[in-house]
Design a protein around this motif. Structure first.
Motif, PDB file in Angstrom:
ATOM      1  N   LEU A  74      -4.688  -5.473 -13.245  1.00 23.32           N
ATOM      2  CA  LEU A  74      -5.526  -6.022 -12.167  1.00 23.32           C
ATOM      3  C   LEU A  74      -4.695  -6.486 -10.977  1.00 23.32           C
ATOM      4  O   LEU A  74      -5.227  -7.079 -10.038  1.00 23.32           O
ATOM      5  N   ASN A  75      -3.395  -6.210 -10.999  1.00 25.21           N
ATOM      6  CA  ASN A  75      -2.510  -6.420  -9.855  1.00 25.21           C
ATOM      7  C   ASN A  75      -2.429  -5.130  -9.046  1.00 25.21           C
ATOM      8  O   ASN A  75      -2.996  -4.104  -9.429  1.00 25.21           O
ATOM      9  N   VAL A  76      -1.688  -5.180  -7.953  1.00 30.14           N
ATOM     10  CA  VAL A  76      -1.566  -4.018  -7.081  1.00 30.14           C
ATOM     11  C   VAL A  76      -1.041  -2.817  -7.872  1.00 30.14           C
ATOM     12  O   VAL A  76      -0.168  -2.946  -8.739  1.00 30.14           O
ATOM     13  N   SER A  77      -1.591  -1.652  -7.582  1.00 33.98           N
ATOM     14  CA  SER A  77      -1.134  -0.412  -8.209  1.00 33.98           C
ATOM     15  C   SER A  77       0.196  -0.006  -7.587  1.00 33.98           C
ATOM     16  O   SER A  77       0.253   0.345  -6.403  1.00 33.98           O
ATOM     17  N   VAL A  78       1.264  -0.055  -8.368  1.00 40.97           N
ATOM     18  CA  VAL A  78       2.586   0.282  -7.840  1.00 40.97           C
ATOM     19  C   VAL A  78       2.681   1.759  -7.455  1.00 40.97           C
ATOM     20  O   VAL A  78       3.242   2.088  -6.398  1.00 40.97           O
ATOM     21  N   PRO A  79       2.138   2.701  -8.248  1.00 38.78           N
ATOM     22  CA  PRO A  79       2.165   4.098  -7.801  1.00 38.78           C
ATOM     23  C   PRO A  79       1.439   4.306  -6.473  1.00 38.78           C
ATOM     24  O   PRO A  79       1.913   5.062  -5.609  1.00 38.78           O
ATOM     25  N   GLU A  80       0.290   3.646  -6.307  1.00 41.64           N
ATOM     26  CA  GLU A  80      -0.412   3.787  -5.021  1.00 41.64           C
ATOM     27  C   GLU A  80       0.417   3.198  -3.883  1.00 41.64           C
ATOM     28  O   GLU A  80       0.501   3.766  -2.795  1.00 41.64           O
ATOM     29  N   LEU A  81       1.039   2.051  -4.143  1.00 42.54           N
ATOM     30  CA  LEU A  81       1.889   1.436  -3.127  1.00 42.54           C
ATOM     31  C   LEU A  81       3.020   2.373  -2.732  1.00 42.54           C
ATOM     32  O   LEU A  81       3.304   2.550  -1.533  1.00 42.54           O
ATOM     33  N   ALA A  82       3.678   2.987  -3.721  1.00 42.34           N
ATOM     34  CA  ALA A  82       4.788   3.898  -3.429  1.00 42.34           C
ATOM     35  C   ALA A  82       4.327   5.062  -2.567  1.00 42.34           C
ATOM     36  O   ALA A  82       4.983   5.417  -1.567  1.00 42.34           O
ATOM     37  N   ALA A  83       3.186   5.662  -2.927  1.00 43.43           N
ATOM     38  CA  ALA A  83       2.675   6.804  -2.158  1.00 43.43           C
ATOM     39  C   ALA A  83       2.270   6.384  -0.749  1.00 43.43           C
ATOM     40  O   ALA A  83       2.533   7.104   0.229  1.00 43.43           O
ATOM     41  N   LYS A  84       1.652   5.228  -0.635  1.00 44.58           N
ATOM     42  CA  LYS A  84       1.194   4.752   0.668  1.00 44.58           C
ATOM     43  C   LYS A  84       2.380   4.427   1.578  1.00 44.58           C
ATOM     44  O   LYS A  84       2.339   4.693   2.791  1.00 44.58           O
ATOM     45  N   LEU A  85       3.442   3.865   1.006  1.00 40.97           N
ATOM     46  CA  LEU A  85       4.638   3.582   1.800  1.00 40.97           C
ATOM     47  C   LEU A  85       5.294   4.870   2.294  1.00 40.97           C
ATOM     48  O   LEU A  85       5.747   4.940   3.448  1.00 40.97           O
ATOM     49  N   GLU A  86       5.356   5.875   1.437  1.00 43.00           N
ATOM     50  CA  GLU A  86       5.943   7.155   1.861  1.00 43.00           C
ATOM     51  C   GLU A  86       5.143   7.759   3.006  1.00 43.00           C
ATOM     52  O   GLU A  86       5.717   8.231   4.000  1.00 43.00           O
ATOM     53  N   ALA A  87       3.817   7.735   2.876  1.00 43.37           N
ATOM     54  CA  ALA A  87       2.970   8.295   3.934  1.00 43.37           C
ATOM     55  C   ALA A  87       3.103   7.492   5.218  1.00 43.37           C
ATOM     56  O   ALA A  87       3.176   8.056   6.320  1.00 43.37           O
TER      57      ALA A  87
END
Length: 384
Positions: free
Chosen positions: A104-117
């Protein structure tokens, strides 16, 4: 009504506050600096700056890191409004991240992808604010690595996590994975100063900025002034600051409460263990407790398992409240609030699905076994 959370006030707490009332200082005296020193030692970090709320701490944390118009701050949507509002107070924009359905914390995979984009598009955020929801620390080692790679500052919203520990055993607030960590001392949190908060950092320059911003941007320190002081009475305003100071009453209460935090966290874990055992057969998704990190367990949140029950969250909520159980819901995803939806429409399906079926059960260190048994019994009645 059995509340979902409440403060514990001892005779020693009362005596500490009364002593301040009988002293010469109700504000800007010795108690707040003493509380800051104790909190910094508790969290194994050099600097703690106490303020009147965690909202204030988030605001001045963003300001100290240079957030302003044209910047963007990212935070998790499963949080209280303050985690996002702090960016807007600085004139910046805010974008939201979805959650990991397990933690229920931030999704780290989504964060990684969003930072790359965002890096490819030249639209990286100025600051990232991960939220330790319910007291469970995010995977800060991974998050810090991603942030450093892209040159993004990190403010941990640890409002729920006083007394929690990361997977490596170090205390939340130690500051090894972020620029600033923010705590809340609201009465429903792990410990309380009535209202109150703090910003902790390992960076001395950031600590000085935070202290300046909490008190009108004003300094009486000659070494910080621009030019020589006119005399010992002299002060200078060096920045646009705010009156976010903590009172001496709050500092004294915080000093009295802080040593009991580890025992209170232990008590919460014991109660959560009982919930895990007694609720195991019900059509619920129980909180995931398999992290190597140690949660402060500010909240115990269950989710209705839609595949095993036709009971709606609203029916369960209203029936429990009618039965004297002070359940709550944490949180309505911030990106769905009208104010934010009108600024930028986002679809964050994991958080939205979680919100549709979550209920927060009573959990605090003062919860008796008898009251917990009442909660469990009423929940069984509602669901079965």
């Amino acid at each position: 009504m059995i509340p979902y959370g409440r403060q514990i006030i001892s005779d020693a707490d009362v005596e500490a506050v009364v002593a301040v009332l009988r002293s010469d200082f109700l504000t800007q005296g010795p108690q707040v600096p003493a509380f800051e020193q104790a909190l910094a030692a508790f969290c194994e970090t050099p600097h703690a700056v106490a303020v009147n709320s965690a909202t204030s701490a988030l605001h001045i944390a963003c300001l100290a890191l240079g957030v302003g118009p044209g910047d963007t701050v990212w935070t998790c949507t499963n949080t209280f409004l303050a985690s996002a509002n702090c960016a807007l107070y600085c004139g910046a924009d805010v974008e939201f991240l979805d959650i990991d359905p397990r933690t229920l914390n931030v999704s780290v995979p989504e964060l990684a992808a969003k930072l790359e984009a965002a890096s490819a598009a030249g639209r990286l955020p100025k600051v990232l604010i991960p939220v330790h929801f319910a007291g469970l620390p995010c995977d800060m080692a991974e998050i810090a690595g991603l942030a450093r790679r892209h040159g993004v500052a990190v403010v941990e919203d640890a409002s729920h996590a006083v007394g929690a520990r990361y997977g490596d055993g170090s205390p939340v607030g130690s500051g090894h994975h972020s620029d600033i960590t923010v705590f809340s001392f609201h009465p429903v949190k792990i410990m309380t100063t009535a209202e109150g908060g703090a910003a902790l950092t390992r960076d001395g320059a950031l600590a000085r900025k935070l202290a300046l911003l909490r008190s009108h941007g004003m300094s009486r320190e000659p070494e910080e002034m621009r030019g020589a002081p006119d005399g010992p009475w002299y002060y200078q305003q060096l920045a646009l600051g705010y009156n976010y100071r903590m009172t001496e009453l709050q500092g004294a209460l915080g000093r009295s409460q802080l040593p009991r935090v580890p025992a209170w966290v232990d008590a919460r874990h014991a109660l959560a263990d009982r919930y895990d055992q007694e609720l195991a057969g019900l059509p619920l998704l129980l909180p995931w407790r398999g992290s190597p990190a140690r949660s402060a367990l500010h909240l115990y949140v269950v989710q209705l398992d839609e595949e095993r029950t036709r009971v709606s969250r609203r029916h369960a909520f209203e029936a429990l409240r009618a039965g004297g159980i002070g359940v709550n819901v944490h949180y309505i995803p911030v990106h769905t609030q009208p104010f934010f939806r009108e600024r930028r429409a986002q679809s964050l399906p994991a958080a939205e699905r979680y919100y549709a079926r979550c209920i927060t059960l009573p959990l605090h260190a003062g919860l008796t076994v008898e009251d917990q048994d009442t909660v469990i019994a009423r929940l069984r009645e509602v669901l079965q």
